[in-house]
Enzyme design. Sequence first.
Site, PDB file in Angstrom:
ATOM      1  N   ASP A 125       0.885  -1.137   0.093  1.00  0.00           N
ATOM      2  CA  ASP A 125       0.024  -0.084  -0.053  1.00  0.00           C
ATOM      3  C   ASP A 125       0.841   1.067   0.044  1.00  0.00           C
ATOM      4  O   ASP A 125       1.873   1.059   0.570  1.00  0.00           O
ATOM      5  CB  ASP A 125      -0.632  -0.007   1.173  1.00  0.00           C
ATOM      6  CG  ASP A 125      -1.876  -0.893   1.231  1.00  0.00           C
ATOM      7  OD1 ASP A 125      -2.301  -1.338   0.143  1.00  0.00           O
ATOM      8  OD2 ASP A 125      -2.747  -1.042   2.227  1.00  0.00           O
ATOM      9  N   ARG A 176      -1.272  -0.935  -8.230  1.00  0.00           N
ATOM     10  CA  ARG A 176      -2.629  -0.380  -8.002  1.00  0.00           C
ATOM     11  C   ARG A 176      -2.587   1.486  -8.275  1.00  0.00           C
ATOM     12  O   ARG A 176      -1.790   1.904  -7.603  1.00  0.00           O
ATOM     13  CB  ARG A 176      -3.139  -0.785  -6.848  1.00  0.00           C
ATOM     14  CG  ARG A 176      -4.316  -0.036  -6.228  1.00  0.00           C
ATOM     15  CD  ARG A 176      -4.561  -0.017  -4.734  1.00  0.00           C
ATOM     16  NE  ARG A 176      -4.630  -1.543  -4.323  1.00  0.00           N
ATOM     17  CZ  ARG A 176      -4.302  -1.779  -2.949  1.00  0.00           C
ATOM     18  NH1 ARG A 176      -3.964  -0.736  -2.202  1.00  0.00           N
ATOM     19  NH2 ARG A 176      -4.293  -2.763  -2.443  1.00  0.00           N
TER      20      ARG A 176
HETATM   21  C1  FAD Z   1      -8.933  -1.289  -3.274  1.00  0.00           C
HETATM   22  C2  FAD Z   1      -8.306   0.070  -2.883  1.00  0.00           C
HETATM   23  C3  FAD Z   1      -7.038   0.309  -2.258  1.00  0.00           C
HETATM   24  C4  FAD Z   1      -6.789   1.648  -1.787  1.00  0.00           C
HETATM   25  N1  FAD Z   1      -5.325   1.779  -1.594  1.00  0.00           N
HETATM   26  C5  FAD Z   1      -4.799   2.974  -1.201  1.00  0.00           C
HETATM   27  C6  FAD Z   1      -3.362   3.143  -0.893  1.00  0.00           C
HETATM   28  O1  FAD Z   1      -2.677   2.138  -0.929  1.00  0.00           O
HETATM   29  N2  FAD Z   1      -3.111   4.335  -0.725  1.00  0.00           N
HETATM   30  C7  FAD Z   1      -3.970   5.299  -0.672  1.00  0.00           C
HETATM   31  O2  FAD Z   1      -3.639   6.443  -0.344  1.00  0.00           O
HETATM   32  N3  FAD Z   1      -5.411   5.118  -0.658  1.00  0.00           N
HETATM   33  C8  FAD Z   1      -5.624   4.331  -1.190  1.00  0.00           C
HETATM   34  N4  FAD Z   1      -7.180   3.856  -1.526  1.00  0.00           N
HETATM   35  C9  FAD Z   1      -8.050   5.115  -1.378  1.00  0.00           C
HETATM   36  C10 FAD Z   1      -8.270   5.813  -2.445  1.00  0.00           C
HETATM   37  O3  FAD Z   1      -7.041   6.614  -2.426  1.00  0.00           O
HETATM   38  C11 FAD Z   1      -9.430   6.796  -2.274  1.00  0.00           C
HETATM   39  O4  FAD Z   1      -8.972   7.876  -0.899  1.00  0.00           O
HETATM   40  C12 FAD Z   1     -10.649   6.245  -2.114  1.00  0.00           C
HETATM   41  O5  FAD Z   1     -10.599   5.183  -3.026  1.00  0.00           O
HETATM   42  C13 FAD Z   1     -11.699   7.088  -2.514  1.00  0.00           C
HETATM   43  O6  FAD Z   1     -11.548   7.733  -3.907  1.00  0.00           O
HETATM   44  P1  FAD Z   1     -12.524   7.096  -4.896  1.00  0.00           P
HETATM   45  O7  FAD Z   1     -11.680   7.295  -6.188  1.00  0.00           O
HETATM   46  O8  FAD Z   1     -13.170   6.191  -4.634  1.00  0.00           O
HETATM   47  O9  FAD Z   1     -13.402   8.460  -5.358  1.00  0.00           O
HETATM   48  P2  FAD Z   1     -14.385   9.388  -4.127  1.00  0.00           P
HETATM   49  O10 FAD Z   1     -14.452  10.834  -5.011  1.00  0.00           O
HETATM   50  O11 FAD Z   1     -13.646   9.576  -2.916  1.00  0.00           O
HETATM   51  O12 FAD Z   1     -15.720   8.394  -4.342  1.00  0.00           O
HETATM   52  C14 FAD Z   1     -16.434   8.388  -5.055  1.00  0.00           C
HETATM   53  C15 FAD Z   1     -17.926   7.855  -4.812  1.00  0.00           C
HETATM   54  O13 FAD Z   1     -17.686   6.747  -4.262  1.00  0.00           O
HETATM   55  C16 FAD Z   1     -18.497   6.844  -3.126  1.00  0.00           C
HETATM   56  N5  FAD Z   1     -17.734   6.453  -1.954  1.00  0.00           N
HETATM   57  C17 FAD Z   1     -16.484   6.629  -1.641  1.00  0.00           C
HETATM   58  N6  FAD Z   1     -15.970   6.307  -0.534  1.00  0.00           N
HETATM   59  C18 FAD Z   1     -17.041   6.175   0.380  1.00  0.00           C
HETATM   60  C19 FAD Z   1     -17.018   5.600   1.646  1.00  0.00           C
HETATM   61  N7  FAD Z   1     -16.403   5.392   2.526  1.00  0.00           N
HETATM   62  N8  FAD Z   1     -18.451   5.455   1.864  1.00  0.00           N
HETATM   63  C20 FAD Z   1     -19.352   5.321   0.889  1.00  0.00           C
HETATM   64  N9  FAD Z   1     -19.310   5.762  -0.381  1.00  0.00           N
HETATM   65  C21 FAD Z   1     -18.222   6.011  -0.667  1.00  0.00           C
HETATM   66  C22 FAD Z   1     -19.343   7.933  -2.911  1.00  0.00           C
HETATM   67  O14 FAD Z   1     -20.471   7.848  -3.671  1.00  0.00           O
HETATM   68  C23 FAD Z   1     -18.289   9.004  -3.942  1.00  0.00           C
HETATM   69  O15 FAD Z   1     -18.841  10.095  -4.214  1.00  0.00           O
HETATM   70  C24 FAD Z   1      -7.575   2.637  -1.882  1.00  0.00           C
HETATM   71  C25 FAD Z   1      -8.849   2.541  -2.591  1.00  0.00           C
HETATM   72  C26 FAD Z   1      -9.068   1.285  -3.038  1.00  0.00           C
HETATM   73  C27 FAD Z   1     -10.608   1.196  -3.579  1.00  0.00           C
END
Ligand code: FAD
Length: 305
Positions: A125, A176
């Site tokens: 990560d 990723r």
């Molecule tokens: C499999 C995976 C691994 C990850 N690993 C890392 C990592 O190693 N390092 C790192 O910095 N980040 C990591 N992340 C987190 C990532 O960086 C984002 O912070 C997170 O995915 C939210 O961004 P988004 O692209 O979904 O967009 P957003 O704009 O945050 O979300 C898009 C939409 O998804 C829905 N949504 C998002 N989050 C939530 C929630 N918690 N509850 C309910 N609905 C929600 C909402 O409808 C929102 O409008 C990871 C995410 C995933 C999916």
Amino acid sequence: MRLFDHAVVRSLPAVPRSVVRRVAAPYIAGSTLDDARRVVSELNAAGVRATVDVLGEEVSRPEEAEAIAAAYRDALAAITADSLDANVSIKPTAFGLKVDQGLCRRLVRDLVADAERRGTFVRLDMEDSSTTDATLELYRELREDGHEAVGVVFQAALRRTLADIEALAPLTPSVRLCKGIYVEPERIAYQGYDEIRESFVACLDALLAASCRTAIATHDELLIERALERVDGLPADSYELQMLLGVRADRGRRLVADGHPLRVYVPYGEQWYEYSLRRLQENPKVAGYVAKDVLGRLVPRATRA
Ligand SMILES: Cc1cc2nc3c(=O)[nH]c(=O)nc-3n(C[C@H](O)[C@H](O)[C@H](O)COP(=O)(O)OP(=O)(O)OC[C@H]3O[C@@H](n4cnc5c(N)ncnc54)[C@H](O)[C@@H]3O)c2cc1C
């Protein structure tokens, strides 16, 4: 996010831990490895792969790093014993990255070797920007030592990411791509929602052009659509979509029904608090859920509809 939600996000650390735990329950498999086994096996039955995360953040003592590494060895053994379609995701600081880099390197290398023997995989990560160089260096060293069952994460929010992709491209890393969860200064990170999206698409294009095996980790509908346009026609083993447990599960099911490979991030363990806060802070409906939970406990059951 509406104003009230923003206010709740800012005050979340003041919300009682018991409320955070209840509201964040859907994001976590449970506190034990058996909980994670059950959730992963349910996901597998629905055609979804998993990556298992033993909850834990930066450690301050070598014994804590050893303990996390042991928990991950148990997780790998469980994956093999139950023939689960799963790998593991680790946080380098939980393996001692900031305490003793030599210890961290040894623990991660041993885990990757164990994963390799078992035919599975370890994802490093990516944490906050104070760890980016050391994490990429750790990844590079593992690859130079001949390990293949290991991958990295790139954060689209960081301005440096396109250059980092270019630098690692000759190794055709398994990557990723995510937006990045950590709050970083403007000097090194895009701040606007749209500019992070633009960077995400540019990074995705660079990864696919470099033939990297790419995991697209987002719940953002626009980015999912941009990604699907780009992977159209690619072999199914060259990409996957990734989502977090408890987030947009309905969308995940549709991706699988449409034939796309999907992996869900499954955290488990006793150290649930920091992870739960991060997930709640990203939930656009956080205020409603927190208010409902608090009110639900204040208003006697008989008077509720
Ligand atoms: C499999 C995976 C691994 C990850 N690993 C890392 C990592 O190693 N390092 C790192 O910095 N980040 C990591 N992340 C987190 C990532 O960086 C984002 O912070 C997170 O995915 C939210 O961004 P988004 O692209 O979904 O967009 P957003 O704009 O945050 O979300 C898009 C939409 O998804 C829905 N949504 C998002 N989050 C939530 C929630 N918690 N509850 C309910 N609905 C929600 C909402 O409808 C929102 O409008 C990871 C995410 C995933 C999916």
